[in-house]
Design an enzyme around this catalytic site. Structure first.
Site, PDB file in Angstrom:
ATOM      1  N   VAL A  10       0.855  -1.182   0.000  1.00 19.31           N
ATOM      2  CA  VAL A  10       0.000   0.000   0.000  1.00 19.31           C
ATOM      3  C   VAL A  10       0.888   1.228   0.000  1.00 19.31           C
ATOM      4  O   VAL A  10       1.940   1.255   0.628  1.00 19.31           O
ATOM      5  CB  VAL A  10      -0.962   0.061   1.217  1.00 19.31           C
ATOM      6  CG1 VAL A  10      -2.043  -0.990   1.128  1.00 19.31           C
ATOM      7  CG2 VAL A  10      -0.201  -0.047   2.520  1.00 19.31           C
ATOM      8  N   SER A  11       0.491   2.237  -0.740  1.00 26.14           N
ATOM      9  CA  SER A  11       1.136   3.544  -0.653  1.00 26.14           C
ATOM     10  C   SER A  11       0.248   4.427   0.195  1.00 26.14           C
ATOM     11  O   SER A  11      -0.827   4.034   0.631  1.00 26.14           O
ATOM     12  CB  SER A  11       1.336   4.135  -2.051  1.00 26.14           C
ATOM     13  OG  SER A  11       0.105   4.261  -2.716  1.00 26.14           O
ATOM     14  N   THR A  12       0.687   5.646   0.460  1.00 25.43           N
ATOM     15  CA  THR A  12      -0.058   6.527   1.357  1.00 25.43           C
ATOM     16  C   THR A  12      -1.490   6.726   0.907  1.00 25.43           C
ATOM     17  O   THR A  12      -2.435   6.633   1.691  1.00 25.43           O
ATOM     18  CB  THR A  12       0.636   7.898   1.452  1.00 25.43           C
ATOM     19  OG1 THR A  12       1.970   7.681   1.911  1.00 25.43           O
ATOM     20  CG2 THR A  12      -0.084   8.805   2.424  1.00 25.43           C
ATOM     21  N   ASP A  14      -3.245   4.794  -0.948  1.00 20.60           N
ATOM     22  CA  ASP A  14      -4.002   3.545  -0.994  1.00 20.60           C
ATOM     23  C   ASP A  14      -4.582   3.158   0.363  1.00 20.60           C
ATOM     24  O   ASP A  14      -5.569   2.431   0.441  1.00 20.60           O
ATOM     25  CB  ASP A  14      -3.106   2.393  -1.458  1.00 20.60           C
ATOM     26  CG  ASP A  14      -2.723   2.519  -2.919  1.00 20.60           C
ATOM     27  OD1 ASP A  14      -3.571   2.979  -3.692  1.00 20.60           O
ATOM     28  OD2 ASP A  14      -1.593   2.177  -3.261  1.00 20.60           O
TER      29      ASP A  14
END
Length: 260
Positions: A10-12, A14
């Protein structure tokens, strides 16, 4: 049995989306492997807070360094592994050279068929296009923010200011320290001498830390203190941003400011 490496990311941006948390991805992929009775999960690699455009993710690198432990790389969606077609192609070349397979659960594609490889490449390029379009929209929004003087482009509150209702306001006792730094520098004091003066005066940094030469240098070379925002290599002036030192004082240290 075929050994499976599960990769989740996950990125920020997401992390707020339903179904894309690390735990949710891992649960779905493990359930998928349970249905494939010939698959055995050997490890789960979890990268949190990393962009899909950045290949230097710690768990991703660990997974690739342990490539001999597994036979299949399994992800929930292709954009979990890479958002850049060049990086994806390099990864696939690396996997192929080691005789490894790649499977995306939601797209239902794998690298064991020619059609799967073809469609996977098309989807990856579409993901890259969307990522680049998002980047362009963000850049336009940030440029407008700079022109409107809605605060600096970085994160956090810069020394000498605080945020209030989305605007920067001067913190006067910190502003006095900024002016002192400029005055000392223009009087011939070195960065080290300025640091020692601030420390000896028991003046903390914004987050309560200790002053360093780099901290002082960044203040001296930040046009924000002259009421100018720097974004994407350009300077923007606005009446919405309060200056702490005069334009002439800043330019005496840095030379003329070229405005857009």
């Amino acid at each position: 049995m075929r050994r499976v490496a599960i990769y989740v990311r996950v990125s920020t941006e997401d992390q707020a989306r339903d179904g894309y948390s690390l735990d949710a991805q891992e649960k779905k992929l493990k359930a998928y492997c349970t249905l494939r009775t010939e698959w055995d999960v050997v490890d789960v690699y979890r990268d949190e807070g990393y962009s899909g455009r950045n290949p230097n993710r710690p768990e991703y690198r660990r997974m690739m360094s342990e490539i001999d432990r597994w036979d299949i790389l399994l992800v929930l969606k292709m954009d979990r592994i890479h958002r850049n077609s060049v990086n994806f192609t390099e990864m696939m070349s690396h996997l192929n050279s080691h005789g490894k397979d790649f499977t995306s659960m939601m797209e239902k594609f794998d690298t064991t068929t020619a059609m799967g490889r073809f469609v996977m490449d098309i989807i990856q390029r579409m993901a890259q296009l969307e990522s680049e379009r998002t980047g362009e929209r963000v850049k336009l929004a940030m440029t407008k923010k700079a022109k409107d003087g809605d605060g600096p482009m970085g994160s956090g509150e810069p020394y000498g200011y605080r945020y209030a209702n989305g605007k920067l306001l001067v913190v006067e006792y910190e502003a006095e320290v900024v002016r002192r730094i400029f005055d000392m520098h223009l009087s011939g004091s070195s960065l080290g001498a300025i640091v020692n003066s601030l420390i000896n005066s028991n003046i903390p940094t914004k987050n309560g830390g200790t002053w360093t030469r780099m901290t002082v240098w960044k203040i001296l070379h930040n046009p924000l203190y002259a009421g100018v925002l720097r974004w994407d290599g350009r300077n923007y002036g606005t009446d919405n941003l309060p200056a702490i030192v005069s334009r002439s004082t800043y330019e005496a240290v840095n030379g003329p400011i070229v405005m857009q």
